[in-house]
Design an enzyme around this catalytic site. Structure first.
Site, PDB file in Angstrom:
ATOM      1  NE  ARG A  82      -1.485  -2.381   2.769  1.00  0.00           N
ATOM      2  CZ  ARG A  82      -1.502  -3.613   2.310  1.00  0.00           C
ATOM      3  NH1 ARG A  82      -2.750  -3.900   1.498  1.00  0.00           N
ATOM      4  NH2 ARG A  82      -0.907  -4.535   2.481  1.00  0.00           N
ATOM      5  CB  THR A  83       3.444   2.489   2.222  1.00  0.00           C
ATOM      6  OG1 THR A  83       2.659   2.174   3.319  1.00  0.00           O
ATOM      7  CG2 THR A  83       4.157   4.113   2.599  1.00  0.00           C
ATOM      8  CE  LYS A  86      27.686  -2.399  -7.528  1.00  0.00           C
ATOM      9  NZ  LYS A  86      27.765  -1.142  -8.256  1.00  0.00           N
ATOM     10  NE  ARG A 106       6.917   0.484   4.815  1.00  0.00           N
ATOM     11  CZ  ARG A 106       5.850   0.073   4.949  1.00  0.00           C
ATOM     12  NH1 ARG A 106       5.713  -1.278   4.506  1.00  0.00           N
ATOM     13  NH2 ARG A 106       4.676   0.718   5.075  1.00  0.00           N
ATOM     14  CG  HIS A 143       3.638   4.012   8.474  1.00  0.00           C
ATOM     15  ND1 HIS A 143       3.619   4.556   7.387  1.00  0.00           N
ATOM     16  CD2 HIS A 143       2.862   2.629   7.999  1.00  0.00           C
ATOM     17  CE1 HIS A 143       3.334   3.870   6.520  1.00  0.00           C
ATOM     18  NE2 HIS A 143       3.077   2.727   6.950  1.00  0.00           N
TER      19      HIS A 143
END
Ligand code: CP
Length: 305
Positions: free
Chosen positions: A53-54, A82, A103, A131
């Site tokens: 969703r986000t 890396k 996120r 959030h």
């Protein structure tokens, strides 16, 4: 009110007036979308942790306003493999875009990114911490369905220890006159630091482990998933998985206008038979991610005030 270049890291960074301004801006954009508002602008979408969703609603929100999106949903395909640091990754995205949504599994990662970046950072979730854009869409959903926030009895059910959506929303609700019910097993109860903050702000709350003792008092029930990925010990997770499930029998005798929310994804906390009842608003809630995230994109890039 000017949000230009504001980072959206924690809901604590917003006053009540600022929260209301975001909700009003979302309502205006939803009622009268401008498909060219973000034309020529680029959003970096950096997801170091899974999301449906986000990520999709942020990307859809940007595209529906005429903007472009770059980024990744799987960091294993980037130079992190890396050994590149988060700091340097953000320094690069900063050069390639006008706004960054991110996120990350580590608490505080979004705050660090904001220090590295000269463009706004929008926190799409940092570990078990915060959030904030979910919180904005949760508040928008409550107002749309209940026409108010004040004087509501709002219950939170499930994993209140690790659930970042609960932490953010409880703090946002402390700006309003609400009664909160925290319903969880002892091991997953709301952290004391949040309870202390609520008490300091004069918010009345009760803690309860038995949902059936309080469900008939509720106007809103915010259900959460037991956060498997945050448990240090899988044996502990198994003890609590499936501890609560809302089904039609659970809802017998509740207020007719009780609204059930869930940030999603659900696992088995809400039986699908609840989906077609008038109580269920969780899919509508997820849809509200579009106008809210459009508002946050437009406000922080200074395209609207
Ligand atoms: N509500 C929410 O954050 O969902 P995702 O994890 O799918 O983004």
């Amino acid at each position: 009110m000017n949000f230009k270049n504001k980072d959206i890291i924690s809901i604590r960074d917003f006053s009540k007036d600022e929260i209301i301004h975001v909700l009003r801006t979302a309502e205006k954009i939803e009622n009268k979308p401008d498909i060219d508002l973000m034309k020529g602008k680029v959003m970096s979408s950096l997801f170091f942790e899974p999301s449906t969703r986000t990520r999709l609603s942020f990307e859809s929100a940007m595209r529906k306003l005429g903007g472009d999106v770059i980024g990744f949903s799987d960091p294993s395909g980037t130079s992190l493999k890396k050994g590149e640091t988060l700091w340097d990754t953000i320094k690069m995205a900063d050069k390639y875009s006008d706004i960054i949504v991110m996120r990350h599994p580590v608490e505080g990662a979004a705050r660090l990114a904001a220090e590295a970046s000269s463009v706004p950072i929008l926190n799409g979730g940092d570990g078990a911490n915060q959030h904030p854009t979910q919180t904005m869409l949760d508040l928008y959903t409550i107002i749309k369905s209940k026409k108010k926030i004040d004087n509501l009895n709002i219950g939170f059910l499930g994993d209140l220890k690790y659930g970042r959506t609960v932490h953010s929303l409880a703090i946002a609700l402390s700006h309003f006159n609400v009664n909160l019910y925290f319903i969880a097993p002892d091991a997953l109860k709301m952290p004391d630091s949040y309870l202390e903050e609520l008490s300091e702000k004069g918010i009345k709350y009760v803690e309860e482990s038995d949902l059936m003792k309080v469900i008939k008092e509720l106007d809103v029930l915010y259900v959460t998933r037991i956060q498997k990925e945050r448990f240090p010990d899988p044996v502990e997770y198994k003890k609590y998985a499936g501890v609560y499930q809302i089904n039609k029998a659970t809802l017998e005798g509740v207020k007719p206008d009780l609204k059930i929310m869930h940030p999603l994804p659900r696992v088995n906390e809400i039986h699908p038979e609840v989906d077609d009842t008038d109580h269920a608003i969780y899919f509508e809630q997820a849809g509200n991610g579009i106008p809210i995230r459009q508002a946050l994109i437009a406000l922080t890039t200074g395209m609207v005030k």
